[in-house]
Design an enzyme around this catalytic site. Structure first.
Site, PDB file in Angstrom:
ATOM      1  N   TYR A 166       1.006  -1.196  -0.073  1.00 40.23           N
ATOM      2  CA  TYR A 166       0.080  -0.021  -0.058  1.00 40.23           C
ATOM      3  C   TYR A 166       0.690   1.160   0.140  1.00 40.23           C
ATOM      4  CZ  TYR A 166      -3.282   3.491   1.812  1.00 40.23           C
ATOM      5  OH  TYR A 166      -3.949   4.846   1.991  1.00 40.23           O
ATOM      6  N   LYS A 170       1.407   4.310  -2.844  1.00 39.00           N
ATOM      7  CA  LYS A 170       0.708   5.711  -2.370  1.00 39.00           C
ATOM      8  C   LYS A 170       2.235   6.606  -2.495  1.00 39.00           C
ATOM      9  CE  LYS A 170      -3.537   5.969  -1.205  1.00 39.00           C
ATOM     10  NZ  LYS A 170      -4.309   6.707  -2.311  1.00 39.00           N
TER      11      LYS A 170
END
Length: 321
Positions: A166, A170
């Site tokens: 994740y 990002k």
């Protein structure tokens, strides 16, 4: 100060069917914006799909007297993104703001991740942001400007475990945001990032329990402290045409807003630099006490408002009130 209104403006919000995106949609609609609620209605890990979440938010906005339409396309597909833009133009005749908020989650230790985990995160978070941004970018160029607000995260900063897939994705969104901001002003476009500090299904007590190895009930109060509506003011501000910021990353939640920035210090300079000299001066190399901001990160039409924004030799990410 007068209320920041969006009367006559059209805002496309991806991932707007639940959580943070829903909060943005309701807040902007209450200020006069016409909203394209884009949401595929997938599960937390990106599987499945339903038109229910987007439709529910549209109905909620209309019930309050606002204007909204739904789009249940995927941000990972070019044709889906094109359909979102077409929905905005067909329904409202224009598009002024895009908020890239679609996201999925799946925290896990690096050694337990499989490659497909990374691919799924990149497809949704990074490539989804790329596809939507490029589609609206071309539209904004023709129409004299617009605003892009990318949902970033503090996940890439290394402050939590289980963030490699994740947080890595990002991190790409952060880089894209700052790089786009360097090109944006010549077209009248502003690009900024927004990091929500919020309790949603992506940070539910069960998810947090998995990450921190503590009972779910120990995270039960997060929803009261960090509800979505307390993170939306920063996104709403960044979306407004009066906002002078470009290339700025704001974090917001729980009643607090702050800036995250890429900083550089002056480091250590030598005509004959060696590894041994770096070792001897490592404290100076890593000292960020006099660091300055890197990149645009200021006004929409100003590259650098003062001399303090000069460059340096070492980069980090810091947060400041």
């Amino acid at each position: 100060m007068s209320e920041l209104r969006f009367d006559g403006k059209v805002v496309l919000i991806t991932g707007a069917g639940r959580g943070v995106g829903r909060s943005h949609a309701l807040a902007l609609a209450s200020r006069g914006a016409r909203i394209v609620v884009a949401d595929r209605g997938v599960a937390l890990d990106g599987t499945g799909g339903s038109d229910g979440p987007a439709g529910e938010v549209v109905n909620e906005i209309r019930a309050a007297g606002g204007e909204a339409v739904a789009s249940c396309e995927s941000v990972t597909e070019e044709k889906g993104v094109a359909a979102m833009i077409e929905t905005a133009l067909d329904s409202f005749g224009r598009l002024d703001v895009a908020i890239n908020n679609a996201g999925i989650n799946g925290p896990e230790l690096f050694e337990n991740h499989v490659f497909d985990d990374f691919r799924r995160m990149i497809d949704v978070h990074y490539f989804g942001t790329v596809l939507v941004s490029q589609a609206v970018w071309k539209h904004f160029m023709k129409n004299g400007g617009g605003r892009i607000v990318n949902t970033v995260s503090e996940g890439p900063l290394g402050i939590h475990e289980m963030m490699t897939a994740y947080g890595g994705a990002k991190g790409g969104v952060i880089g894209l945001t700052l790089a786009l901001a360097a090109e944006a002003p010549k077209y009248g476009i502003a690009v900024n990032g927004f990091s929500p500090r919020v309790a949603t299904r992506m940070s539910s007590p069960e998810v947090m329990s998995h990450v921190y190895g503590r009972p779910p009930e120990s995270f039960a109060r997060l929803g009261q402290i960090f509800p979505p509506e307390l993170c939306s003011p920063a996104a709403v501000y960044l979306a407004h045409e009066s906002c002078p910021l470009n290339g700025v990353l704001l974090a917001c939640g729980g009643g607090q807003v702050l800036r995250t920035a890429v900083m550089q210090n002056q480091g250590h300079t030598s005509e004959n630099l060696t590894p041994e000299e770096i070792a001897a001066n490592v404290d100076k190399v890593i000292d960020m006490s006099a660091a300055v901001n890197v990149g645009v990160g200021v006004g929409k039409h100003e590259a650098q408002p003062n001399a303090k924004l000069a460059g340096g030799n070492q980069t980090t990410l810091q947060s400041a009130h």
